[in-house]
Design a protein around this motif. Sequence first.
Motif, PDB file in Angstrom:
ATOM      1  N   ASP A 191      23.551  40.095  -9.758  1.00 47.45           N
ATOM      2  CA  ASP A 191      24.549  41.109  -8.885  1.00 47.45           C
ATOM      3  C   ASP A 191      23.717  41.235  -7.491  1.00 47.45           C
ATOM      4  N   ALA A 192      24.312  40.745  -6.523  1.00 44.67           N
ATOM      5  CA  ALA A 192      23.553  41.098  -5.185  1.00 44.67           C
ATOM      6  C   ALA A 192      24.317  42.299  -4.831  1.00 44.67           C
ATOM      7  N   GLN A 254      32.962  40.883 -18.740  1.00 47.80           N
ATOM      8  CA  GLN A 254      33.935  40.147 -18.912  1.00 47.80           C
ATOM      9  C   GLN A 254      33.552  38.528 -19.175  1.00 47.80           C
ATOM     10  N   LYS A 255      32.435  38.311 -18.455  1.00 49.78           N
ATOM     11  CA  LYS A 255      31.910  36.936 -18.639  1.00 49.78           C
ATOM     12  C   LYS A 255      30.842  36.782 -19.584  1.00 49.78           C
ATOM     13  N   GLY A 256      30.863  37.921 -20.560  1.00 48.89           N
ATOM     14  CA  GLY A 256      29.869  37.833 -21.732  1.00 48.89           C
ATOM     15  C   GLY A 256      28.474  37.594 -21.257  1.00 48.89           C
ATOM     16  N   ALA A 257      28.028  38.459 -20.383  1.00 45.38           N
ATOM     17  CA  ALA A 257      26.603  38.412 -19.915  1.00 45.38           C
ATOM     18  C   ALA A 257      25.670  38.723 -20.893  1.00 45.38           C
ATOM     19  N   ASN A 258      24.579  38.274 -21.009  1.00 37.16           N
ATOM     20  CA  ASN A 258      23.719  38.427 -21.911  1.00 37.16           C
ATOM     21  C   ASN A 258      22.424  39.329 -21.337  1.00 37.16           C
ATOM     22  N   LEU A 259      22.425  39.020 -19.956  1.00 33.17           N
ATOM     23  CA  LEU A 259      21.431  40.088 -18.998  1.00 33.17           C
ATOM     24  C   LEU A 259      22.089  40.174 -17.803  1.00 33.17           C
ATOM     25  N   PHE A 260      21.838  41.441 -16.981  1.00 31.49           N
ATOM     26  CA  PHE A 260      22.551  41.757 -15.874  1.00 31.49           C
ATOM     27  C   PHE A 260      21.376  42.164 -15.242  1.00 31.49           C
ATOM     28  N   ILE A 261      21.126  41.430 -13.794  1.00 30.46           N
ATOM     29  CA  ILE A 261      20.000  41.667 -12.841  1.00 30.46           C
ATOM     30  C   ILE A 261      20.702  42.190 -11.666  1.00 30.46           C
ATOM     31  N   SER A 262      20.396  43.263 -11.002  1.00 25.33           N
ATOM     32  CA  SER A 262      20.904  43.539  -9.726  1.00 25.33           C
ATOM     33  C   SER A 262      19.862  43.788  -8.715  1.00 25.33           C
ATOM     34  N   PRO A 364      26.960  49.292 -21.679  1.00 22.77           N
ATOM     35  CA  PRO A 364      26.614  49.800 -23.021  1.00 22.77           C
ATOM     36  C   PRO A 364      25.850  48.452 -23.859  1.00 22.77           C
ATOM     37  N   ASP A 365      26.369  47.235 -23.627  1.00 28.65           N
ATOM     38  CA  ASP A 365      25.909  46.249 -24.499  1.00 28.65           C
ATOM     39  C   ASP A 365      25.451  45.115 -23.510  1.00 28.65           C
ATOM     40  N   VAL A 366      24.738  45.259 -22.501  1.00 31.75           N
ATOM     41  CA  VAL A 366      24.151  44.282 -21.702  1.00 31.75           C
ATOM     42  C   VAL A 366      22.884  44.727 -21.073  1.00 31.75           C
ATOM     43  N   PRO A 367      21.769  44.245 -21.469  1.00 33.89           N
ATOM     44  CA  PRO A 367      20.562  44.545 -21.030  1.00 33.89           C
ATOM     45  C   PRO A 367      20.390  44.405 -19.458  1.00 33.89           C
ATOM     46  N   SER A 368      20.083  45.392 -18.793  1.00 37.40           N
ATOM     47  CA  SER A 368      20.257  45.390 -17.406  1.00 37.40           C
ATOM     48  C   SER A 368      18.853  46.006 -16.682  1.00 37.40           C
ATOM     49  N   ILE A 369      18.524  45.460 -15.560  1.00 39.84           N
ATOM     50  CA  ILE A 369      17.472  45.786 -14.665  1.00 39.84           C
ATOM     51  C   ILE A 369      17.878  45.869 -13.130  1.00 39.84           C
ATOM     52  N   LEU A 370      17.456  46.649 -12.329  1.00 41.32           N
ATOM     53  CA  LEU A 370      17.421  46.688 -11.038  1.00 41.32           C
ATOM     54  C   LEU A 370      16.340  46.180 -10.504  1.00 41.32           C
TER      55      LEU A 370
END
Length: 414
Positions: A191-192, A254-262, A364-370
């Motif tokens: 995520d940019a 929606q794209k079924g991400a396993n991780l989210f990096i902002s 709630p279901d995607v491990p995420s970091i900024l």
Amino acid sequence: MPSAKRLCSLRSVTSWRRSLCAIAFAFVATTASATAVRAAEPLLAFAARIAGDDARTRIVVEFDRKPEFSIHYVANPVRVIVDLPETSFGLKPESLEPRGLFDAIRYGGMGGGTSRVVLSAKGPVEVSHAEVKPQEDGKSFRLILDAEKIDKARFDELLVDQQWTGTMRAVKTDRPVAVVKDPGAFVIAVDAGHGGIDTGAIGTVTKTEEKHVTLAFAEELVATLKREAGVEAFLTRDRDEFLSLPQRVQIARQKGANLFISVHADTLKQKDIRGATVYTISDKASDHLAASLAERENLSDEIAGVPLQSEPAEVADILIDLTRRETQAFSVNLARTVVSSFEGQIGLINNPHRHAGFRVLQAPDVPSILLELGFLSNKDDEKQLLDPVWRKKVSGLLAAAVRRYRETAVANGG
């Protein structure tokens, strides 16, 4: 009477006249084509000015073509929203320095072929007069907005009467949700931060906008991650467009991400502070710096004039509950792995893993970091952030961290 086209085709017409007709029709066709192309291009806002006091304020914006526009109001805080077709803003920053009734003015793209001007007011205001006038040369147009101070009761009436909720016309993205090619792939959303009307921080030396820094790094990171076996990576935004915080979360889910990096690159008043930081979500901030950063980042939607109630119900429900405990534990594990990968390789801030209530991390279901890459307020960090070689190095370190995290998660059944 025969048409011009038929007259040109008559046998009685001499060959030189036929040539002239051919040239004339070619000119008409070219002109029509050029007109159509120009109509499809974004409007150009090339000049602006503002004048007034705490009772009345006038704003004038000049366009290369006649703009269609609509005006809406948002409360808490009071903002006047001016929606436009897609517009390129070639304005000098000082031309719309806030004054009079307004203490902040922002403009930029909103995605989906729209743009927006957001006028943040010091108190209740009403646009009492708005019109578009052609310039004397007939080649450009002026949008004139006259605003005046009103009482709260009148402003409340405006909110009720406008029948506007800031819905997705102004904030939607025109990109379809891509289907993940390999159902068994480990999917990572990159995520940019910021984009479009929300420029983010501004570089101290180069005046580079954060939204460009984050997109350049995100593109490099996605390219690096895609080289990892069994990994698919994608950008939440791949251009200079605005996405609301809930939309970013939605796209990842929606794209079924396993991780989210902002990805972000903020500024601080203390210009000597530099280095990368990794943030995870928490209902209580780890320190004042984390709390302050989260507060600023959570204002992205407000900056763009998006009221909270315009968020899709699915996401609004998510915002009620903090990230599930299991997902939060995975997020913390990812953050620690990233910090470990960075140590001794790139500069880190003191206590590089911090936490606060970032709304963009609330899936709630995607491990995420900024990931705060560094600070545009520090000249050395700013230089690194604009260096393609440094971006490539950090992307490689992040990919290695993701690889180790993935191995640990799989081993633990995650």
